[in-house]
Design a protein around this motif. Structure first.
Motif, PDB file in Angstrom:
ATOM      1  N   LYS A   1      76.708  62.811  51.688  1.00  0.00           N
ATOM      2  CA  LYS A   1      76.679  63.042  50.885  1.00  0.00           C
ATOM      3  C   LYS A   1      76.667  65.368  51.152  1.00  0.00           C
ATOM      4  N   THR A   2      77.224  65.478  50.449  1.00  0.00           N
ATOM      5  CA  THR A   2      77.665  66.707  50.427  1.00  0.00           C
ATOM      6  C   THR A   2      76.890  68.277  49.722  1.00  0.00           C
TER       7      THR A   2
ATOM      8  N   LEU B   1      71.705  65.435  62.264  1.00  0.00           N
ATOM      9  CA  LEU B   1      73.168  64.627  61.850  1.00  0.00           C
ATOM     10  C   LEU B   1      72.645  62.942  62.313  1.00  0.00           C
ATOM     11  N   GLU B   2      71.092  62.661  63.285  1.00  0.00           N
ATOM     12  CA  GLU B   2      71.500  61.441  63.042  1.00  0.00           C
ATOM     13  C   GLU B   2      71.179  60.575  61.472  1.00  0.00           C
ATOM     14  N   VAL B   3      70.545  61.178  60.691  1.00  0.00           N
ATOM     15  CA  VAL B   3      70.128  61.140  59.634  1.00  0.00           C
ATOM     16  C   VAL B   3      71.022  60.923  58.722  1.00  0.00           C
ATOM     17  N   GLU B   4      72.234  61.465  59.052  1.00  0.00           N
ATOM     18  CA  GLU B   4      73.525  61.721  57.498  1.00  0.00           C
ATOM     19  C   GLU B   4      74.257  59.792  58.277  1.00  0.00           C
ATOM     20  N   ARG B   5      73.799  60.171  59.312  1.00  0.00           N
ATOM     21  CA  ARG B   5      74.205  58.295  59.669  1.00  0.00           C
ATOM     22  C   ARG B   5      73.921  57.424  59.180  1.00  0.00           C
ATOM     23  N   LEU B   6      72.643  57.754  58.890  1.00  0.00           N
ATOM     24  CA  LEU B   6      71.731  56.405  58.701  1.00  0.00           C
ATOM     25  C   LEU B   6      71.864  56.412  57.200  1.00  0.00           C
ATOM     26  N   LEU B   7      72.567  57.813  56.766  1.00  0.00           N
ATOM     27  CA  LEU B   7      72.308  57.722  54.989  1.00  0.00           C
ATOM     28  C   LEU B   7      73.335  56.889  54.477  1.00  0.00           C
ATOM     29  N   ASN B   8      74.396  57.164  55.338  1.00  0.00           N
ATOM     30  CA  ASN B   8      75.986  56.911  54.974  1.00  0.00           C
ATOM     31  C   ASN B   8      76.256  55.455  55.245  1.00  0.00           C
ATOM     32  N   ALA B   9      76.760  55.001  53.703  1.00  0.00           N
ATOM     33  CA  ALA B   9      76.782  53.261  53.873  1.00  0.00           C
ATOM     34  C   ALA B   9      77.806  53.239  54.569  1.00  0.00           C
ATOM     35  N   SER B  10      78.678  53.787  55.178  1.00  0.00           N
ATOM     36  CA  SER B  10      79.449  52.983  56.730  1.00  0.00           C
ATOM     37  C   SER B  10      78.793  53.576  57.779  1.00  0.00           C
ATOM     38  N   GLY B  11      77.035  53.698  58.233  1.00  0.00           N
ATOM     39  CA  GLY B  11      77.111  53.937  59.188  1.00  0.00           C
ATOM     40  C   GLY B  11      76.281  53.282  59.691  1.00  0.00           C
TER      41      GLY B  11
ATOM     42  N   GLY C   1      73.728  51.911  55.436  1.00  0.00           N
ATOM     43  CA  GLY C   1      72.974  53.868  54.293  1.00  0.00           C
ATOM     44  C   GLY C   1      71.152  52.907  54.212  1.00  0.00           C
ATOM     45  N   GLU C   2      70.523  52.385  54.808  1.00  0.00           N
ATOM     46  CA  GLU C   2      69.580  52.242  54.296  1.00  0.00           C
ATOM     47  C   GLU C   2      69.011  52.857  55.451  1.00  0.00           C
TER      48      GLU C   2
END
Lengths: 670, 156
Positions: free
Chosen positions: A195-196, A371-381, A385-386
């Protein structure tokens, strides 16, 4: 030879000296009336005057008026740096029909009033510099700016949000754009975010439409997995060499069906995906993320069986079938582009958190970077997204440590500008997704954007904890049963004045922004400068924030300094507009500080031929003299310095001019 | 000598790095000794030995050359050419009765305001300690045509 004769028709030159107060910037230190009196005593000075702001309209009008009234033939303005107002006063001269190059700017602000403690010393220094210039200007020649046609087309270096936005703006205006991205896909850091802030827009939802527009735009050519290797030429006429690295999948033949990835001999993804910062897995043939542009897979030769052993059943080749899109023999390809302008939008890197071992990154598995947590939160991560700890459990409590690698004299002194806000965003998302208790450890909360302070307020309402203090360490050393098997954050809470130990399951380090690791090489490639800390330097911090000292090369986004997305997009638009202003001219005027060779004095020794960095000088076998190919000359003056007979000279920096200036600066100064 | 000797210094700085640094010292309002007179050239590679000797002959007690850091030259390698010239010239200076320490070449980047200040302060102090340059017989250094040109204009 000298301007003395050529520009005055045998009459003695008449110099006008105009000395600026710059409000109190100069006049507060330099005794301007005294300097004016002094200037009047100098040879050939017909008039010397002072004014509060010489660059203002009345100041300029006064100079024009005096040029007419006193019949001035040479002009001297003592004010600020030539980098600021040389152009202004050259224009004044030419509007009053003096050749603009019969003018010399004397920098008595940056080089005198601002750097000198003592007023008397400053006044004497200003006098000496004016005397030097008054002597130098006698030897100036009438010159015409060099004019060259401007080539259409722009190279944008870096396919993050800055490069994407700039490319789209220019392409929509009809400009031909080449967007060069060194990663396999455009999108940059923004494509990694979930998210931004502060609106909590999904980053992909607002970015990917722009990415596909770039791909489909008839005026944009995307050169992905490519790097600029050479830049030559000059404003309006750049030659840019781009190296396309082999992706072993032919871009033109690929339809983006990804059957090759399905058919890979590795049934499951096994190798760390760089785009997920190693948190997710990929196959040897892969697309970095689902929305990648171009949507073309690539093969990593390090992990591909075919590359390593040559004995792979090559499921990918079979799956591609008649399309024949896989090419194991692909090589580097060099693409040569000719363009009028360049935008450098190479972005940033994040701070390497392992440089601060006391925060436990790389030591404790549940210490992550933002930045790593951004990837964990990202639905296509990697986790869909969990947010899960390394043991697969959801965190019950999370600590977010601000200013890691920012505002710290041991690492980087600057404020990275985005960390407070992305920390707040992550705090919100963590609470929303996991229900965990979230602690923010901050020095100051910096939320100076539209809607930012309101977002901070919202977080305070949501029950996120804020502890003001710089964290001392993160450890797994338990002092109480409650701390067993958890990470303990030790911090001085400066609002209550005591040291606290806060046990959490997960630590997020809000790493700051740094220039790209190869920023130095990039500056050399494009001939631009770095400011403090290796951020690229703008021409002027306020008045030319997207230009560089190299004409025709512009900056956009975080390569110039830490920036959030709104500022980056705004700056990218500004850079695009500046380039359009350049490329929409049919002719560009270039400073005529090129060399010239007086054949009468040339002995044909050819020393200059070998020294010229641009091969702009060649030897004429018939005449037995060196000859300058002027359009190639960029005006360094190396030939003029090396010429043993004084035949090679540089306009605006001729021998007589420099000798006169040096002598004038010294003689008579105590 | 009861009064402290104040040297006269010439600084010849390249447009892109060291002159920018000198500008930045100004915008940062950092103070330094007022002895230096700064001349701008496009590149340190433009600075020839004669120019430096001319400065000494005209009364400079020290000459500071400022260029871009190695690899940062706006014109590829003009700074290396300056380095070669200065190295050679320093070997010849004693023959003219000039201490080689009176000539200094430094790489100063465009954002190096503090370094610029230190360089100027340090050089000023160094030359102050060395004392004034007293050339016995000023050598005739410039090509004759220029010599004539200069004197004609100035005496006119």
């Amino acid at each position: 030879m000298s301007g003395f004769n050529s520009s005055t028709n045998g009459h003695p030159p008449r110099i006008g000296v105009f000395i600026c107060h710059c409000g109190t910037n100069i006049a507060g230190k330099v005794n301007v009336p005294e300097v004016v009196e002094f200037a009047r005593t100098l040879p050939f000075v017909a008039v010397a005057k002072e004014y509060k702001y010489m660059c203002s309209d009345p100041g300029q009008e006064m100079i024009k008026h005096d040029i007419q009234q006193y019949g001035l033939t040479r002009l001297l303005v003592a004010a600020c740096s030539p980098h600021i107002h040389e152009e202004t006063f050259r224009k004044v001269a030419s509007e009053a029909s003096i050749n603009p190059f019969l003018f010399q700017m004397v920098n008595i602000r940056e080089l005198v009033s601002w750097v000198t403690e003592d007023g008397h010393e400053a006044t004497e220094k200003a006098k000496a510099m004016i005397r030097a210039a008054a002597k130098r200007v006698l030897f100036h020649d009438e010159l015409e700016p060099k004019k060259y046609p401007v080539k259409p087309g722009v190279v944008v270096v870096g396919g993050g949000i800055a490069g994407i936005h700039a490319a789209l703006v220019m392409a929509d205006a009809g400009e031909r754009v080449y967007l060069v991205e060194r990663e396999p896909s455009i999108g940059g850091h923004m494509a990694m975010f979930d998210k931004t802030f502060p609106t909590l827009d999904c980053a992909a939802c607002i970015l990917t439409p722009k990415m596909t527009t770039v791909r489909r735009h008839p005026n944009i050519t995307v050169l992905s997995y490519s790097e600029v290797v050479e830049v030559s030429g000059f404003v309006g006429n750049f030659k840019v060499k781009v190296k396309k690295k082999p992706r072993y999948v032919v871009e033109e033949k690929c339809v983006g069906c990804y059957e090759c990835i399905e058919a890979c001999v590795f049934k499951e993804p096994r190798f760390p995906n760089e785009f997920d910062l190693g948190l997710g897995k990929r196959k040897p043939i892969y697309v970095p993320f689902p929305q990648a542009v171009p949507p073309v897979p690539m093969i990593d030769p390090e992990t591909c069986i075919q590359f390593r052993t040559g004995k792979c059943p090559k499921g990918c080749v079979n799956a591609c079938g008649d399309r024949d899109g896989i090419d194991f023999d692909q090589k580097d390809e060099i693409v040569e582009l000719e363009v009028g302008g360049i935008i450098v939008a190479t972005g940033f890197d994040t701070f390497d958190a392992s440089r601060l071992p006391y925060y436990g990154y790389g030591i404790y598995p549940n210490v992550y970077t933002g930045l790593e947590v951004e990837r964990l939160l990202n639905a296509s991560g990697p986790t869909g997204g969990e947010v899960l700890l390394r043991n697969g459990q959801k965190p019950q409590s999370v600590g977010i440590i601000h200013c890691v690698g920012s505002r710290d004299e041991n690492t980087n002194r600057w404020c990275s500008r985005v960390c407070c806000m992305y920390s707040l965003k992550l705090a919100h998302l963590m609470k929303e997704r996991t229900g965990a208790e979230v602690y923010n450890f901050y020095i100051d909360i910096r939320a100076p954007g539209k809607g930012y302070e309101e977002f901070y307020d919202r977080l305070l309402q949501e029950g996120v904890h804020f502890i003001r203090g710089k964290v001392a360490e993160v450890s797994d050393w338990a002092m109480t049963p409650d701390e067993e098997n958890r990470l303990v954050i030790r911090v001085e809470d400066t609002l209550i004045g005591m040291v606290r130990r806060i046990p959490v399951d997960m630590v997020i380090l809000s790493v700051g922004l740094e220039p790209q690791r190869d920023a130095q090489e990039v500056t050399k490639l494009f001939n631009i400068s770095c400011s403090t800390g290796n951020w690229f330097m703008e021409r002027h911090p306020k008045l030319a924030p997207v230009s560089t000292m190299s004409a025709g090369i512009y900056l956009a986004g975080a390569c110039q300094g830490p920036k959030d997305i709104p500022d980056t997009v705004a700056q990218a638009g500004a850079a695009a507009a500046e380039v359009l202003a350049l490329t929409h001219k049919s002719v560009i005027e270039v400073e005529p500080n090129t060399a010239f060779i007086d054949e009468r004095y040339c002995s044909g020794c050819q020393i200059c031929v070998g020294l010229c960095p641009y091969s702009a000088i060649y030897y004429d076998e018939e005449k037995k003299v060196a000859v300058l190919n002027e359009p190639l000359c960029l005006g360094c003056g190396v030939c003029a310095a090396a010429c043993p007979s004084g035949a090679a000279q540089q306009h605006l920096f001729q021998d007589e001019q420099l000798y006169a200036e040096i002598e004038g600066a010294l003689v008579g100064v105590g | 000598m009861d009064e402290q000797f104040e040297p006269k210094l010439i600084g010849i700085l390249c447009n892109w790095c060291s002159y920018m640094a000198a500008d930045l010292v100004g915008t940062s309002r950092i103070r330094y000794a007022p002895n230096i007179r700064i001349i701008r050239v496009m590149c340190s590679g433009r600075i020839e030995s004669q120019l430096i000797l001319w400065a000494f002959r005209s009364g400079a007690d020290g000459v500071l050359i400022g260029g871009c850091n190695p690899g940062d030259c706006h014109y590829q390698e003009g700074n290396y050419k300056a380095l070669r010239r200065v190295t050679l010239l320093k070997q010849m200076l004693p023959q003219f009765g000039i201490e080689p320490e009176r000539l200094r070449l430094d790489w100063i980047c465009a954002s190096c305001a503090e370094e610029m200040r230190k360089t100027v302060e340090g050089f000023t102090a160094q030359i102050r300690n060395l004392g004034p340059l007293r050339l016995q017989t000023p050598p005739l250094l410039k090509p004759i045509k220029i010599e004539m040109e200069v004197s004609r204009h100035v005496e006119a």
